[in-house]
Design a protein around this motif. Structure first.
Motif, PDB file in Angstrom:
ATOM      1  N   SER A 127       0.836  -1.197   0.000  1.00  0.00           N
ATOM      2  CA  SER A 127       0.000   0.000   0.000  1.00  0.00           C
ATOM      3  C   SER A 127       0.873   1.250   0.000  1.00  0.00           C
ATOM      4  O   SER A 127       1.895   1.305   0.687  1.00  0.00           O
ATOM      5  CB  SER A 127      -0.913   0.011   1.226  1.00  0.00           C
ATOM      6  N   SER A 129      -0.332   4.093   1.064  1.00  0.00           N
ATOM      7  CA  SER A 129      -0.813   5.006   2.100  1.00  0.00           C
ATOM      8  C   SER A 129      -1.003   4.372   3.475  1.00  0.00           C
ATOM      9  O   SER A 129      -0.913   5.067   4.484  1.00  0.00           O
ATOM     10  CB  SER A 129      -2.138   5.642   1.667  1.00  0.00           C
ATOM     11  N   TYR A 160       3.444   8.444   2.668  1.00  0.00           N
ATOM     12  CA  TYR A 160       2.179   9.172   2.533  1.00  0.00           C
ATOM     13  C   TYR A 160       2.173  10.391   3.458  1.00  0.00           C
ATOM     14  O   TYR A 160       1.812  11.504   3.042  1.00  0.00           O
ATOM     15  CB  TYR A 160       1.010   8.250   2.865  1.00  0.00           C
ATOM     16  N   GLU A 184      -9.076   9.406   2.524  1.00  0.00           N
ATOM     17  CA  GLU A 184      -8.106   8.680   1.694  1.00  0.00           C
ATOM     18  C   GLU A 184      -7.637   7.398   2.376  1.00  0.00           C
ATOM     19  O   GLU A 184      -7.552   6.335   1.748  1.00  0.00           O
ATOM     20  CB  GLU A 184      -6.913   9.585   1.377  1.00  0.00           C
ATOM     21  N   GLU A 188      -8.513   3.330   1.369  1.00  0.00           N
ATOM     22  CA  GLU A 188      -7.485   2.298   1.222  1.00  0.00           C
ATOM     23  C   GLU A 188      -7.810   1.084   2.098  1.00  0.00           C
ATOM     24  O   GLU A 188      -7.564  -0.062   1.715  1.00  0.00           O
ATOM     25  CB  GLU A 188      -6.119   2.876   1.604  1.00  0.00           C
TER      26      GLU A 188
END
Length: 266
Positions: A127, A129, A160, A184, A188
């Motif tokens: 990922s 983030s 991030y 955000e 995710e």
């Protein structure tokens, strides 16, 4: 910090609870120590609060904030850091600039437990983030009220957080900026494919100095200056973790207890 009678001020401390358990002193909350002076003729520390109030004289000082001698303290308070390293050549100069890895933390609450998530915590490997997620309700003493609700904490990646902070600057994030971060990070979380429903509560928090990027003490686990009875402890001395913080605090307390057991060696 110790004084007769024993009294502990929260000198920028984040591990005060452990110290209280190990040493048995009385806590004074709501006080930020803004100045520390070692008085050679008295062999004790003179402490003053951020607003200049005299806090008294102390036999020992335990400090756990990595900004105790850093210019970063001035950026936050407009005042010089409490400890002037130029007066203490035995202390490592690394205390002036301890690099950190920032993070955004997101608290999420759901109206009912996440039945599709079979674990209480997991990390993210791919990922951009999110770094990990943990069920806060599973921690001892953290049960939600009413009991059928469930809360989770999500941590962003360093990359991030750095990107967001670079965009908005070092100032305190606005409510709008934090709301955007929250959405955000939650999107995710939903992208895991675990059928995550919309939460009943969602709030992001900037943790600008979340994790130290270096360890300044190595095997010593804390900075201990026997000549001034000063212990500096924290995860920045050992490793960026709760375990590192505990090990550092334990070492600092053990050094002080050794001096108390053998006063002639002080």
């Amino acid at each position: 910090m110790f004084q007769r009678p024993r009294c502990l001020y929260r000198c920028l401390m984040y591990m005060h609870t452990l110290l209280l358990l190990l040493v048995g002193v009385v806590a004074k909350f709501g006080v930020t120590v803004g100045k520390m002076d070692w008085l050679q003729d008295r062999s004790s520390w003179s402490l003053a609060s951020l607003d200049g109030k005299d806090l008294g004289y102390f036999d020992y000082v335990v400090a756990t904030d990595k900004n105790i001698a850093s210019p970063a303290f001035s950026g936050l308070t407009g005042r010089p850091p409490p400890l002037d390293l130029s007066s203490f050549p035995r202390l490592p100069t690394a205390l002036q600039d301890i690099p950190v890895r920032p993070c955004f933390a997101l608290m999420v609450a759901f109206s009912e437990p996440l039945a599709t998530v079979p674990v209480h915590g997991f990390s993210f490997n791919n990922s951009n983030s999110l770094s990990w997620a943990f069920c806060n309700s599973s921690k001892p003493g953290r049960a939600c009220v009413p009991p059928n609700r469930q809360s989770w904490v999500l941590h962003s990646t360093t990359e991030y957080a750095s990107k967001v902070i670079n965009n908005i600057g070092p100032r305190k994030p606005s409510a709008e900026a934090l709301a955007k971060v929250a959405e955000e990070l939650f999107r995710e979380f939903q992208a895991t494919g675990l059928s995550i429903p919309r939460p009943i509560f969602l709030k992001a928090h900037r943790w600008g100095a979340a994790f130290p990027a270096i360890a300044i003490s190595g095997d010593d686990k804390c900075v201990w200056d026997k000549s001034t009875n000063l212990a500096i402890c924290g995860d920045f001395c050992t490793s960026p973790s709760v375990e590192g913080a505990v090990l550092s605090a334990t070492r600092g307390v053990s050094e002080i207890l050794e001096c108390l057991r053998c006063p002639s060696s002080i």
